[in-house]
Design a protein around this motif. Structure first.
Motif, PDB file in Angstrom:
ATOM      1  N   TYR A  53     -10.107 -14.041  -5.293  1.00  0.00           N
ATOM      2  CA  TYR A  53     -10.814 -12.828  -5.695  1.00  0.00           C
ATOM      3  C   TYR A  53     -10.739 -12.493  -7.178  1.00  0.00           C
ATOM      4  O   TYR A  53     -11.386 -11.546  -7.625  1.00  0.00           O
ATOM      5  N   ASN A  54      -9.986 -13.205  -7.974  1.00  0.00           N
ATOM      6  CA  ASN A  54     -10.015 -13.006  -9.422  1.00  0.00           C
ATOM      7  C   ASN A  54     -11.068 -13.927 -10.027  1.00  0.00           C
ATOM      8  O   ASN A  54     -11.021 -15.142  -9.830  1.00  0.00           O
ATOM      9  N   ASN A 249     -12.703  -4.965 -10.707  1.00  0.00           N
ATOM     10  CA  ASN A 249     -12.332  -5.787  -9.562  1.00  0.00           C
ATOM     11  C   ASN A 249     -11.796  -4.876  -8.465  1.00  0.00           C
ATOM     12  O   ASN A 249     -10.890  -4.076  -8.704  1.00  0.00           O
ATOM     13  N   SER A 250     -12.317  -5.007  -7.277  1.00  0.00           N
ATOM     14  CA  SER A 250     -11.945  -4.117  -6.178  1.00  0.00           C
ATOM     15  C   SER A 250     -10.504  -4.283  -5.734  1.00  0.00           C
ATOM     16  O   SER A 250      -9.992  -3.449  -4.981  1.00  0.00           O
ATOM     17  N   HIS A 251      -9.843  -5.338  -6.207  1.00  0.00           N
ATOM     18  CA  HIS A 251      -8.456  -5.575  -5.812  1.00  0.00           C
ATOM     19  C   HIS A 251      -7.463  -4.863  -6.725  1.00  0.00           C
ATOM     20  O   HIS A 251      -6.252  -5.017  -6.549  1.00  0.00           O
ATOM     21  N   SER A 255      -5.787  -7.469 -10.891  1.00  0.00           N
ATOM     22  CA  SER A 255      -6.929  -8.384 -10.986  1.00  0.00           C
ATOM     23  C   SER A 255      -7.792  -8.071 -12.196  1.00  0.00           C
ATOM     24  O   SER A 255      -8.334  -8.984 -12.840  1.00  0.00           O
TER      25      SER A 255
END
Length: 477
Positions: A53-54, A249-251, A255
């Motif tokens: 996810y990055n 970034n949604s994390h 991230s």
């Protein structure tokens, strides 16, 4: 002057001029080096090493154009890892401390150590460090006393300061309450001048400022060979991604900061291309230790993380890029590490490593060049945590000494299956290697092969608890 002497004098002058020109031409053709060191980056925090996810497009391109080093070892924590990089030696040999260095410590990397920067200067290189130093904050230990022409950054980690300045909490989080005096203010430095006391807003600008400084250093030194050491403060806690990246970034913040680091890498690589330096510049990207799981790092498929001698604590994501010299889109699983950077780069620069002291690293140039039979320079690799030897690796085998656990890393990179019972001969061989090290660096105590630790009297903070800058380090008016 008689005619004959005049002719001899003129001939000598011309010969000296020719030699000088030849040397200048030789210096001009030496390769440049950029070493990018991220703080606490996890093994699987970037896409070339499996991040889910990055988004790291610049590091993706760097891997596609270069080589992934999938078994590159650092150290469990910051200061020891950086000492290895600077000296080409195991941390315990050159920096005999149990953990890391803190502000106002009397200890530091001894000025008598021969650093990679000093060796580069001997070969005519411009040397610069932009970012986190963490090898001592007293005047005797600063980068400008250890071979660097130029320094911009923090003398230690971005979490080492008073809580009220935001250095003990992430962006936007409530300031924690800390009992007692705590640590002195965190200084941002240029060479031997303290520029300012670092506050929360300054933390959000670190990656951009480091990047701008790095680009400027490259531009200013494009006519001569240079060694640029770019040790980012990101992605070490506290997490402070810049305004342009925060919330993208949604994390979360971690991230966001990884992605800002990727942007920084892209800026450096683009600058090299724009200046026509691409083909004569070796760029290495890595992390100083394994990722901190508590703060959001991902080390999969490795076990554990920062502060341990499991693979997740010491094996770090590393990419080397040098167009025309390093084969594109390749990967190597040979055992290499921070200790190998100095001997490798010094040889590429045309220099020689010191012979009056023990270096533990070796030349990994053939591995980087993709030589068919290139092998690791290490028959055995030793995993120290502070002063304690906790594990030994030889080939695919890794023995954890205290636990008596044996892992085959080729078949079990995650260190989940203890195969000691089925391989008593391997256990015995690796235990013997460990026992032999007791006569060199020692297993728990400081052994005869350890060099002296830097020590100063009456250490003082660079910024006092009263906010005043240490005399001699104030900005010039």
């Amino acid at each position: 002057m008689p005619v004959s002497l005049a002719r001899l004098f003129l001939a000598a002058v011309l010969l000296g001029s020719l030699i000088s020109s030849a040397l200048a031409a030789d210096v001009a053709t030496k390769p440049n080096f950029v070493f990018i060191n991220i703080d606490d980056l996890g093994y699987a925090d970037i896409e070339p090493f499996g991040s889910e996810y990055n988004r790291t497009p610049n590091l993706n391109a760097m891997a596609e154009e270069g080589m992934k080093l999938t078994c590159f070892y650092a150290a469990p924590v910051c200061s020891p890892s950086r000492a290895s990089l600077m000296t080409g030696s195991y941390p315990k040999r050159c920096l005999t401390i149990p953990h890391v260095l803190f502000p106002i410590y009397a200890q530091g990397l001894d000025p008598d150590e021969v650093t990679i920067a000093e060796l580069m200067k001997e070969q005519g290189y411009a040397t610069g460090i932009i970012g986190k130093w963490h090898l001592g904050d007293q005047p005797e230990y600063l980068p400008t006393k250890q071979g660097f022409d130029y320094y911009y950054g923090l003398p230690y980690s971005n979490d080492m300061g008073p809580a009220e300045d935001g250095v003990k909490s992430n962006y936007g989080a409530p300031l924690p309450k800390v009992k007692g005096q705590g640590q002195p203010p965190l200084p941002l430095m240029r060479n031997e001048t303290v520029l300012k006391r670092v506050l929360a807003k300054d933390q959000t600008e670190l990656v951009k400022n480091y990047t701008d400084e790095a680009v400027k250093f490259i531009r200013d030194n494009q006519e001569k060979p240079f060694f640029l050491y770019l040790p980012h403060s990101a992605v070490h806690f506290p997490l402070y991604p810049g305004d342009a990246f925060r919330g993208k970034n949604s994390h979360g913040l971690y991230s966001d900061w990884v992605e800002e680091v990727d942007w920084s890498v892209g800026q450096v690589l683009q600058t090299l291309k724009d200046l026509g330096l691409d083909d004569r510049t070796l760029v290495i990207f890595t992390s100083d230790n394994g990722g901190s799981l508590h703060h959001g790092a991902v080390n999969k498929p490795l076990r554990a993380g920062k502060g341990t001698t499991f693979e997740g604590g010491m094996r770090v994501p590393t990419i080397a890029r040098w167009p025309g010299k390093i084969p594109a889109g390749t990967s190597s699983d040979e055992v290499v590490g921070m200790i190998d950077v100095l001997p490798t780069l010094v040889k590429l620069a045309g220099g020689t490593v010191p012979t009056d002291r023990t270096l533990d690293g070796g030349d990994i140039g053939p591995i980087l060049a993709g030589a068919k039979d290139a092998k690791s320079p290490h028959d055995a690799y030793y995993f120290y945590r502070g002063l304690n030897l906790e594990a030994v690796r030889s080939g695919p085998w890794k023995l954890r000494l205290k636990e008596g656990e044996l892992y085959n890393l080729k078949e079990d990179i995650s260190e989940t299956k203890n195969v000691a019972a089925d391989n008593a001969d391997v256990v015995e061989r690796l235990q013997k290697l460990a026992d032999e090290m007791d006569g060199d660096l020692g297993l728990t105590k400081v052994g005869p092969g350890c060099r002296k630790l830097g020590m100063v009297k009456d250490p003082q903070p660079l910024i006092g608890y009263d906010g005043k800058i240490r005399p001699g380090f104030e900005p010039q008016k």
